[in-house]
Design a protein around this motif. Sequence first.
Motif, PDB file in Angstrom:
ATOM      1  N   THR A 142       0.736  -1.293   0.082  1.00 32.64           N
ATOM      2  CA  THR A 142       0.142  -0.102   0.063  1.00 32.64           C
ATOM      3  C   THR A 142       0.795   1.194  -0.061  1.00 32.64           C
ATOM      4  O   THR A 142       0.115   2.408   0.194  1.00 32.64           O
ATOM      5  N   ASN A 143       2.209   1.088  -0.132  1.00 37.37           N
ATOM      6  CA  ASN A 143       2.904   2.166  -0.150  1.00 37.37           C
ATOM      7  C   ASN A 143       3.710   2.764  -1.322  1.00 37.37           C
ATOM      8  O   ASN A 143       4.534   3.681  -1.197  1.00 37.37           O
ATOM      9  N   ALA A 144       3.143   2.173  -2.387  1.00 38.77           N
ATOM     10  CA  ALA A 144       3.843   2.600  -3.709  1.00 38.77           C
ATOM     11  C   ALA A 144       2.606   2.588  -4.722  1.00 38.77           C
ATOM     12  O   ALA A 144       1.536   1.772  -4.650  1.00 38.77           O
ATOM     13  N   LEU A 200      10.234  -3.745  -0.699  1.00 43.82           N
ATOM     14  CA  LEU A 200      10.581  -3.828  -2.262  1.00 43.82           C
ATOM     15  C   LEU A 200       9.817  -2.768  -2.655  1.00 43.82           C
ATOM     16  O   LEU A 200      10.323  -2.128  -3.830  1.00 43.82           O
ATOM     17  N   ALA A 201       8.566  -2.655  -2.565  1.00 44.96           N
ATOM     18  CA  ALA A 201       7.788  -2.011  -3.173  1.00 44.96           C
ATOM     19  C   ALA A 201       8.173  -0.074  -2.898  1.00 44.96           C
ATOM     20  O   ALA A 201       7.916   0.559  -3.900  1.00 44.96           O
ATOM     21  N   GLY A 202       8.403   0.001  -1.498  1.00 45.13           N
ATOM     22  CA  GLY A 202       8.654   1.397  -1.281  1.00 45.13           C
ATOM     23  C   GLY A 202      10.201   1.686  -1.942  1.00 45.13           C
ATOM     24  O   GLY A 202      10.315   2.880  -2.484  1.00 45.13           O
ATOM     25  N   LYS A 203      10.938   0.789  -2.334  1.00 48.04           N
ATOM     26  CA  LYS A 203      12.302   1.168  -3.051  1.00 48.04           C
ATOM     27  C   LYS A 203      12.049   1.324  -4.461  1.00 48.04           C
ATOM     28  O   LYS A 203      12.834   2.083  -4.862  1.00 48.04           O
ATOM     29  N   PHE A 204      11.310   0.311  -5.026  1.00 47.49           N
ATOM     30  CA  PHE A 204      11.156   0.517  -6.621  1.00 47.49           C
ATOM     31  C   PHE A 204       9.871   1.326  -6.945  1.00 47.49           C
ATOM     32  O   PHE A 204      10.055   1.680  -8.187  1.00 47.49           O
ATOM     33  N   GLN A 205       8.811   1.508  -6.443  1.00 51.73           N
ATOM     34  CA  GLN A 205       7.675   2.414  -6.522  1.00 51.73           C
ATOM     35  C   GLN A 205       6.919   1.460  -7.451  1.00 51.73           C
ATOM     36  O   GLN A 205       5.592   1.487  -7.581  1.00 51.73           O
ATOM     37  N   PHE A 206       7.465   0.900  -8.600  1.00 53.31           N
ATOM     38  CA  PHE A 206       6.535   0.412  -9.541  1.00 53.31           C
ATOM     39  C   PHE A 206       7.026  -0.925 -10.011  1.00 53.31           C
ATOM     40  O   PHE A 206       8.204  -1.313 -10.267  1.00 53.31           O
ATOM     41  N   GLU A 207       5.994  -1.820 -10.093  1.00 55.16           N
ATOM     42  CA  GLU A 207       6.239  -3.373 -10.698  1.00 55.16           C
ATOM     43  C   GLU A 207       7.383  -3.460 -11.723  1.00 55.16           C
ATOM     44  O   GLU A 207       8.022  -4.159 -11.757  1.00 55.16           O
TER      45      GLU A 207
END
Length: 269
Positions: free
Chosen positions: A65-67, A153-160
């Motif tokens: 939920t963070n990206a 990882l979502a916070g680091k990369f933001q997008f899949e």
Amino acid sequence: MNDRKVLCIKWGTRYGPEYVNRLYGMVARQLTPPFDFVCFTDDQHGIRPEVICHDLPDLGCPVPTNAPGKFRKLALWNADLAGLRGTALFLDLDVVVTGPLDELFAVGQPDEVILARNWIKPLERLGQTSVFRFPIGGHAYLLEEFRADPEGLAGKFQFEQRYVTKRVRGGVRFFPSAWVRHFRLDCLGPWPLRYLRPARLPRDARIVMFPGKPDPADAIAGRWSDAVAHAPPLAHLAGLFDAQRGQPLGRHLKRYLRPVDWVAEHWRE
């Protein structure tokens, strides 16, 4: 089952079954048989019988939920993807297939991950997962590693798509840029031209992506979104002086397009 698979995902209510059916029709006209067309979905109602439907694959962890990225698509990297085998070409539901697809399966090696190039960030060498090819089950570590730390990882990369581009072991490849085009960047042209002529289909384009807005239905109607109706060029320009236009002046000026006939020609069952 055939070795070549074309995959799509439909969940939620933004896209109805007609998007799946149109995508199948476009692929069937442009890809030499045999192939399997597979849709992962939470609602099979209204999808044409030629499409093989499976339930949505399991992400195996809470959706971050963070990206802003669509990390649910990472479920495609399951080691067991509904028992499927072979090479898969994934297509977002809102792409328009405009040319032959056989070479998208032939280019490169079968075990490689090949993506459309994301030219919005040209310096980052970033892939765009609206269109990508991969060996089913061949890079399951992508999902296994994500499951271990989804929020981090979502916070680091933001997008899949950034996560996939950066974490594929051995690196990713890109389809030739002439084959996969971006509607806003490659077809519309600079904003003054949008008032003078419709968007053009680039030569040698096989697939045109529609990230964000407008989508194919909007392009056919000559509007930026379904929230506004098409207006003649002068009428749209007159909106610059409307205090109720609801968006900055520059954005209003750029968000214009004429109806696009070639989208209507290709985007059909």
